[in-house]
Scaffold this motif. Structure first.
Motif, short mmCIF file in Angstrom:
data_model
loop_
_atom_site.label_atom_id
_atom_site.label_comp_id
_atom_site.label_asym_id
_atom_site.label_seq_id
_atom_site.Cartn_x
_atom_site.Cartn_y
_atom_site.Cartn_z
N ASP A 148 0.84 -1.24 -0.02
CA ASP A 148 0.14 0.00 -0.11
C ASP A 148 0.83 1.20 0.05
OD1 ASP A 148 -2.34 -1.40 0.22
OD2 ASP A 148 -2.28 -1.48 2.25
N TYR A 149 0.67 2.23 -1.02
CA TYR A 149 1.25 3.51 -1.05
C TYR A 149 0.37 4.58 -0.72
CZ TYR A 149 3.95 0.35 -3.83
OH TYR A 149 4.85 -0.69 -4.35
N PRO A 150 0.70 5.60 0.26
CA PRO A 150 0.03 6.53 0.54
C PRO A 150 -0.03 7.59 -0.59
CG PRO A 150 1.58 6.41 2.25
CD PRO A 150 1.92 5.27 1.05
N VAL A 151 -1.20 8.04 -1.05
CA VAL A 151 -1.14 9.32 -2.08
C VAL A 151 -0.76 10.64 -1.39
CG1 VAL A 151 -2.73 10.68 -3.49
CG2 VAL A 151 -2.87 7.97 -3.37
N VAL A 152 0.33 11.29 -1.97
CA VAL A 152 0.73 12.42 -1.25
C VAL A 152 0.56 13.60 -2.31
CG1 VAL A 152 2.63 11.17 -0.28
CG2 VAL A 152 3.12 12.09 -2.31
N GLY A 153 -0.16 13.60 -3.29
CA GLY A 153 -0.50 14.56 -4.27
C GLY A 153 -1.26 14.36 -5.35
N GLY A 154 -1.87 15.12 -6.09
CA GLY A 154 -2.41 14.81 -7.45
C GLY A 154 -2.67 16.22 -8.38
N THR A 155 -2.84 15.87 -9.55
CA THR A 155 -3.23 16.96 -10.67
C THR A 155 -4.31 16.90 -11.24
OG1 THR A 155 -2.19 15.84 -12.27
CG2 THR A 155 -0.67 17.29 -10.67
N GLY A 156 -5.03 17.62 -12.18
CA GLY A 156 -6.02 17.54 -12.93
C GLY A 156 -7.37 17.14 -12.17
N ASP A 157 -8.18 16.04 -12.68
CA ASP A 157 -9.09 15.68 -11.92
C ASP A 157 -8.90 15.12 -10.50
OD1 ASP A 157 -10.72 16.40 -14.03
OD2 ASP A 157 -10.82 14.36 -14.97
N PHE A 158 -7.70 14.71 -10.18
CA PHE A 158 -7.14 14.09 -8.81
C PHE A 158 -6.69 15.19 -8.13
CE2 PHE A 158 -6.78 11.10 -12.35
CZ PHE A 158 -7.86 10.30 -12.04
N TYR A 164 -4.84 5.94 -1.14
CA TYR A 164 -3.85 4.89 -1.36
C TYR A 164 -3.92 4.22 -2.42
CZ TYR A 164 -7.06 1.31 0.44
OH TYR A 164 -8.12 0.51 0.74
N VAL A 165 -2.86 3.61 -2.75
CA VAL A 165 -2.84 2.83 -3.96
C VAL A 165 -2.31 1.34 -3.51
CG1 VAL A 165 -1.83 2.32 -6.36
CG2 VAL A 165 -2.60 4.44 -5.83
N ARG A 166 -2.94 0.34 -3.80
CA ARG A 166 -2.52 -1.09 -3.54
C ARG A 166 -2.07 -1.65 -4.84
NH1 ARG A 166 -5.89 -4.43 0.56
NH2 ARG A 166 -4.56 -3.21 1.85
N SER A 167 -0.75 -2.18 -4.70
CA SER A 167 -0.22 -2.98 -5.81
C SER A 167 0.10 -4.20 -5.38
CB SER A 167 1.21 -2.01 -6.10
OG SER A 167 1.83 -2.93 -7.09
N SER A 168 -0.61 -5.11 -6.23
CA SER A 168 -0.48 -6.44 -5.65
C SER A 168 0.11 -7.30 -7.20
CB SER A 168 -1.81 -7.09 -5.49
OG SER A 168 -2.41 -6.37 -4.50
N PRO A 169 0.97 -8.25 -7.02
CA PRO A 169 1.55 -9.00 -8.13
C PRO A 169 0.49 -9.80 -8.61
CG PRO A 169 2.49 -9.84 -5.90
CD PRO A 169 1.72 -8.71 -5.88
N VAL A 170 0.51 -9.95 -9.98
CA VAL A 170 -0.62 -10.85 -10.73
C VAL A 170 0.15 -11.84 -11.32
CG1 VAL A 170 -2.17 -10.97 -12.61
CG2 VAL A 170 -2.15 -9.07 -10.94
N MET A 181 -3.21 -2.66 -9.95
CA MET A 181 -2.97 -1.39 -8.77
C MET A 181 -4.59 -0.93 -8.65
SD MET A 181 0.03 0.72 -10.71
CE MET A 181 0.05 2.00 -9.59
N GLU A 182 -4.98 -0.90 -7.53
CA GLU A 182 -6.36 -0.39 -7.09
C GLU A 182 -5.99 0.84 -6.24
OE1 GLU A 182 -8.29 -3.93 -4.83
OE2 GLU A 182 -6.31 -4.34 -4.72
N LEU A 183 -6.79 1.89 -6.89
CA LEU A 183 -6.38 3.40 -6.54
C LEU A 183 -7.83 3.59 -5.71
CD1 LEU A 183 -4.97 3.33 -9.59
CD2 LEU A 183 -5.06 5.59 -9.26
N HIS A 184 -7.45 4.05 -4.53
CA HIS A 184 -8.61 4.41 -3.52
C HIS A 184 -8.38 5.87 -3.17
CE1 HIS A 184 -10.02 0.35 -3.32
NE2 HIS A 184 -8.37 0.21 -3.10
N PRO A 197 -6.18 1.15 5.35
CA PRO A 197 -6.12 -0.17 4.31
C PRO A 197 -6.05 -1.14 5.15
CG PRO A 197 -4.68 1.49 3.50
CD PRO A 197 -5.37 2.02 4.68
N LYS A 198 -6.93 -2.36 4.79
CA LYS A 198 -6.76 -3.62 5.62
C LYS A 198 -5.65 -4.28 5.00
CE LYS A 198 -11.66 -3.52 6.74
NZ LYS A 198 -13.11 -4.16 6.30
N LYS A 199 -5.09 -5.28 5.77
CA LYS A 199 -4.01 -6.06 5.46
C LYS A 199 -4.56 -7.02 4.58
CE LYS A 199 -0.69 -5.61 9.41
NZ LYS A 199 0.11 -6.33 10.25
N PRO A 200 -3.93 -7.30 3.46
CA PRO A 200 -4.54 -8.29 2.34
C PRO A 200 -4.26 -9.64 2.94
CG PRO A 200 -2.58 -7.06 1.52
CD PRO A 200 -2.84 -6.72 2.74
#
Length: 200
Positions: A148-158, A164-170, A181-184, A197-200
């Protein structure tokens, strides 16, 4: 072979970027128009969706500084101290041939002797389902488990989004590896009450 002065310059640049991200201040009130997905009660907004990061070794991701000790180089490991950079397509499905909806670009530094963990920062640029803009993330990566990665900023519509963004190997086999990549994302006032975020 990268010289010590080049390594020092790269480290200073990365520390400067991290310092700027950590100083980001969120304003108390923001007006954001609602899109079709997510939740809005007239005071704020939430948004969640999934994309797939397609990374091809020595094509969209490269080792630019060799590590000094520990594990060797494989699909999932790099030696301690390795600096890796990437610019990967984001697709709408796990299949690499599916529609490209954005790009993830950034860097990671291996921070464990087993070669499985690193500190990562990335800019995720998205053009998907009527949304255009980017989010920046900063956090720790575990190469073979969800991270899980915290979102620290955004541009445009974001702009002004947190979350946070959760990245999981497929798929970690072969030259191209795939991550889900699940964006919340959350805007005020939801940003203050966003779930942990709950632990996967």
């Amino acid at each position: 072979m990268v010289s010590n002065s080049a390594k020092s310059l790269l480290l200073c640049l990365m520390i400067s970027v991290l310092h700027q991200h950590l100083q980001f201040q969120l304003p108390h009130v923001v007006a954001i128009k609602t899109k079709s997905e997510g939740k809005d009660d007239g005071r704020g907004k939430t948004l969640s969706f999934t994309l797939y990061q397609q990374e091809t070794i020595n094509k969209t991701g490269y080792i630019v500084v060799d590590g000094v000790a520990g594990a060797g180089v494989s699909q999932t490991t790099t030696p301690f101290g390795t600096v890796y950079v990437f610019r990967d397509d984001l697709t709408v499905h796990a299949d690499k041939a599916s529609r490209v909806a954005g790009v993830a670009e950034g860097t990671s530094i291996t921070t464990s002797l087993d070669g499985l963990q690193s500190m990562s920062l990335a800019k995720i640029t998205i053009h998907h389902k009527g949304h255009r803009g980017s989010v920046s993330v900063l956090g720790g990566t575990y190469n073979t488990k969800p991270s899980d990665y915290p979102v620290v900023g955004g541009t445009g519509d974001f702009a002004y989004a947190l979350g946070y963004v959760r990245s999981s190997p497929v798929n970690l086999i072969g030259q191209t590896v795939t991550y889900k990549m699940e964006l919340h994302l959350y805007w005020p006032p939801y940003a203050h009450d966003a779930p942990v975020p709950k632990k996967p």
